[in-house]
Write a protein that holds these residues in place. Structure first.
Motif, PDB file in Angstrom:
ATOM      1  N   PHE A   5       0.857  -1.189   0.000  1.00 56.25           N
ATOM      2  CA  PHE A   5       0.000   0.000   0.000  1.00 56.25           C
ATOM      3  C   PHE A   5       0.893   1.239   0.000  1.00 56.25           C
ATOM      4  O   PHE A   5       2.108   1.138   0.188  1.00 56.25           O
ATOM      5  N   SER A   6       0.292   2.409  -0.253  1.00 55.47           N
ATOM      6  CA  SER A   6       1.103   3.633  -0.352  1.00 55.47           C
ATOM      7  C   SER A   6       0.574   4.734   0.548  1.00 55.47           C
ATOM      8  O   SER A   6      -0.624   4.806   0.833  1.00 55.47           O
ATOM      9  N   ILE A   7       1.499   5.590   0.949  1.00 56.71           N
ATOM     10  CA  ILE A   7       1.134   6.877   1.570  1.00 56.71           C
ATOM     11  C   ILE A   7       1.783   7.922   0.673  1.00 56.71           C
ATOM     12  O   ILE A   7       3.011   7.964   0.571  1.00 56.71           O
ATOM     13  N   ASP A 185      -0.423  13.681   4.920  1.00 53.14           N
ATOM     14  CA  ASP A 185      -0.580  12.599   3.950  1.00 53.14           C
ATOM     15  C   ASP A 185      -1.280  11.392   4.549  1.00 53.14           C
ATOM     16  O   ASP A 185      -1.798  10.550   3.821  1.00 53.14           O
ATOM     17  N   ALA A 186      -1.247  11.264   5.881  1.00 49.95           N
ATOM     18  CA  ALA A 186      -1.909  10.143   6.551  1.00 49.95           C
ATOM     19  C   ALA A 186      -2.109  10.498   8.019  1.00 49.95           C
ATOM     20  O   ALA A 186      -1.490  11.444   8.535  1.00 49.95           O
ATOM     21  N   ILE A 187      -2.989   9.707   8.661  1.00 48.60           N
ATOM     22  CA  ILE A 187      -3.238   9.873  10.100  1.00 48.60           C
ATOM     23  C   ILE A 187      -2.839   8.572  10.765  1.00 48.60           C
ATOM     24  O   ILE A 187      -3.110   7.494  10.218  1.00 48.60           O
ATOM     25  N   SER A 188      -2.201   8.644  11.940  1.00 54.90           N
ATOM     26  CA  SER A 188      -2.078   7.427  12.738  1.00 54.90           C
ATOM     27  C   SER A 188      -2.856   7.657  14.030  1.00 54.90           C
ATOM     28  O   SER A 188      -2.887   8.762  14.560  1.00 54.90           O
ATOM     29  N   LYS A 235     -10.324  11.320   3.739  1.00 56.12           N
ATOM     30  CA  LYS A 235      -9.957  10.456   2.597  1.00 56.12           C
ATOM     31  C   LYS A 235      -8.528   9.923   2.715  1.00 56.12           C
ATOM     32  O   LYS A 235      -8.174   8.936   2.086  1.00 56.12           O
ATOM     33  N   ILE A 236      -7.670  10.635   3.497  1.00 53.65           N
ATOM     34  CA  ILE A 236      -6.280  10.177   3.608  1.00 53.65           C
ATOM     35  C   ILE A 236      -6.229   8.856   4.398  1.00 53.65           C
ATOM     36  O   ILE A 236      -7.129   8.569   5.193  1.00 53.65           O
ATOM     37  N   PRO A 237      -5.180   8.028   4.151  1.00 52.75           N
ATOM     38  CA  PRO A 237      -5.095   6.730   4.836  1.00 52.75           C
ATOM     39  C   PRO A 237      -4.961   6.868   6.358  1.00 52.75           C
ATOM     40  O   PRO A 237      -4.356   7.826   6.852  1.00 52.75           O
ATOM     41  N   ILE A 238      -5.526   5.884   7.052  1.00 52.00           N
ATOM     42  CA  ILE A 238      -5.431   5.829   8.523  1.00 52.00           C
ATOM     43  C   ILE A 238      -4.553   4.632   8.903  1.00 52.00           C
ATOM     44  O   ILE A 238      -4.727   3.545   8.348  1.00 52.00           O
ATOM     45  N   ILE A 239      -3.641   4.859   9.839  1.00 47.53           N
ATOM     46  CA  ILE A 239      -2.857   3.753  10.391  1.00 47.53           C
ATOM     47  C   ILE A 239      -3.402   3.500  11.797  1.00 47.53           C
ATOM     48  O   ILE A 239      -3.380   4.402  12.640  1.00 47.53           O
ATOM     49  N   GLY A 240      -3.922   2.306  12.021  1.00 43.35           N
ATOM     50  CA  GLY A 240      -4.575   1.995  13.304  1.00 43.35           C
ATOM     51  C   GLY A 240      -3.570   1.516  14.334  1.00 43.35           C
ATOM     52  O   GLY A 240      -2.703   0.692  14.032  1.00 43.35           O
ATOM     53  N   ILE A 241      -3.702   2.023  15.557  1.00 42.37           N
ATOM     54  CA  ILE A 241      -2.802   1.635  16.661  1.00 42.37           C
ATOM     55  C   ILE A 241      -3.627   1.515  17.936  1.00 42.37           C
ATOM     56  O   ILE A 241      -4.468   2.390  18.197  1.00 42.37           O
ATOM     57  N   GLY A 242      -3.325   0.516  18.751  1.00 41.88           N
ATOM     58  CA  GLY A 242      -3.966   0.425  20.066  1.00 41.88           C
ATOM     59  C   GLY A 242      -4.303  -1.004  20.439  1.00 41.88           C
ATOM     60  O   GLY A 242      -5.295  -1.560  19.977  1.00 41.88           O
ATOM     61  N   GLY A 243      -3.414  -1.610  21.220  1.00 45.28           N
ATOM     62  CA  GLY A 243      -3.706  -2.916  21.815  1.00 45.28           C
ATOM     63  C   GLY A 243      -3.665  -4.088  20.864  1.00 45.28           C
ATOM     64  O   GLY A 243      -4.143  -5.176  21.197  1.00 45.28           O
ATOM     65  N   ILE A 244      -3.078  -3.922  19.700  1.00 40.81           N
ATOM     66  CA  ILE A 244      -3.075  -5.032  18.735  1.00 40.81           C
ATOM     67  C   ILE A 244      -2.150  -6.147  19.229  1.00 40.81           C
ATOM     68  O   ILE A 244      -0.976  -5.916  19.537  1.00 40.81           O
TER      69      ILE A 244
END
Ligand SMILES: Cc1cc2nc3c(=O)[nH]c(=O)nc-3n(C[C@H](O)[C@H](O)[C@H](O)COP(=O)(O)O)c2cc1C
Length: 302
Positions: A5-7, A185-188, A235-244
């Protein structure tokens, strides 16, 4: 099976990354695992000058998680660029520098230095930090401040800019919008949730700083909800974080709308967990006839 995938213009080989502050600068793990197999290594938070961090105790275990008040201890952006980045690049890993400041000016200066570093792939801006000029209110808890900060930093870097949201707000959608409007460009999402723990024998807080950031499996449902809300807002990509902690958790975040994920606290339990999850996600996709991971992204049915 395609997991790329791309950012912006930056292409990642897969969607699993290590979260800032839970994987050092990546180097001490390079003999224990192949860090080039992970989507990206996100460094410990870097600041303009080296930082010592808070007094001990600064870690406390909690039910299904941990509290930390490390205080963003780090070697400083210059030492990172000189001593660590060249070694990291040699491993073939994708490297994203997490950074922060205590004023807008410091954020901008640090971003400029990172932008000038050859081989560094992208920047992740931590906005869960006190704004010293505004009485210590976090940058990431005022949408106007956040949008302006994002725009100022974006203006000084050619590298992709990821902004990492603070979960310590009433409505995360406003902040996702602010960051997108600012040109990120993206959100985490998410950083740690503010919490505390008390030793009932001494009646003292378990952390010297009284409160700290809660992370680990305990925060996963909150993180998932916030990723879902952000993904429906921008619309920008999201990077998910939290307890994975498992491949099922990764898939859950992708279905909620994350394009990629970061693994944090679980690195302390199993340092090579990210590498394991890269191959488990491939197996999961094969077993479920998924040819491209993007089929899962935002696939939630409501
Ligand atoms: C010990 C520790 C240090 C951290 N340091 C940083 C940091 O420097 N910058 C940052 O943006 N997030 C930092 N974080 C937050 C993590 O990157 C991550 O967002 C958070 O822990 C939630 O993910 P997890 O539940 O998988 O740990 C830190 C977390 C922990 C536990």
């Amino acid at each position: 099976m395609n997991s790329r995938f791309s950012i912006g213009s930056l292409k990642f080989k897969n969607r699993i990354m290590t979260a800032s502050g839970t994987f050092g600068y990546g180097l001490k793990f390079k003999d224990k695992m192949d860090i080039a197999k992970i989507g990206a290594i996100i460094t410990k938070g870097l600041s303009l000058k080296p930082k010592e961090g808070n007094p001990m105790p600064r870690i406390a275990e909690t039910t299904a998680g941990m509290l930390n008040s490390i205080g963003l201890q780090n070697v400083g952006v210059d030492a990172f660029g000189k001593n660590m980045l060249p070694k990291l690049i040699k491993t073939g890993a994708m490297v994203i520098a997490n950074f922060f400041g205590d004023s807008e000016g410091e954020y901008v200066e640090t971003a400029k230095k990172l932008d000038a570093m050859d081989g560094l792939h992208a920047l992740e801006m931590n906005v869960s930090c006190p704004n010293v000029k505004k009485g210590g209110i976090q940058f990431g808890t005022d949408p106007e401040v956040l949008e302006k900060l994002t725009a100022r930093v974006k203006a000084v870097t050619q590298k992709p800019l990821i902004v990492k949201l603070s979960p310590n707000v009433a409505d995360i959608k406003q902040f996702a919008r602010a960051v997108e409007n600012g040109g990120a460009d993206a959100i985490s999402a998410i950083n740690t949730l503010i919490g505390m723990a008390i030793d009932i024998k001494t009646k003292k807080p378990k952390l010297h700083r009284v409160t700290g950031g809660l992370s680990g499996p305990a925060i996963k449902p909150v993180a998932l909800r916030m990723v879902y809300e952000c993904a429906r807002t921008v619309k920008i990509p999201i990077i998910g974080i939290g307890g994975i902690a498992s491949v099922e958790d990764v898939v859950e975040f992708l279905i909620a709308g994350a394009s990629a994920v970061q693994i944090g606290t679980m690195n302390f339990v199993e340092p090579a967990i990210s590498q394991r999850l890269v191959s488990e996600l491939e197996t999961y996709c094969k077993e479920n006839d998924i040819e491209d991971v993007s089929e899962l992204v935002g696939a939630i049915e409501i």
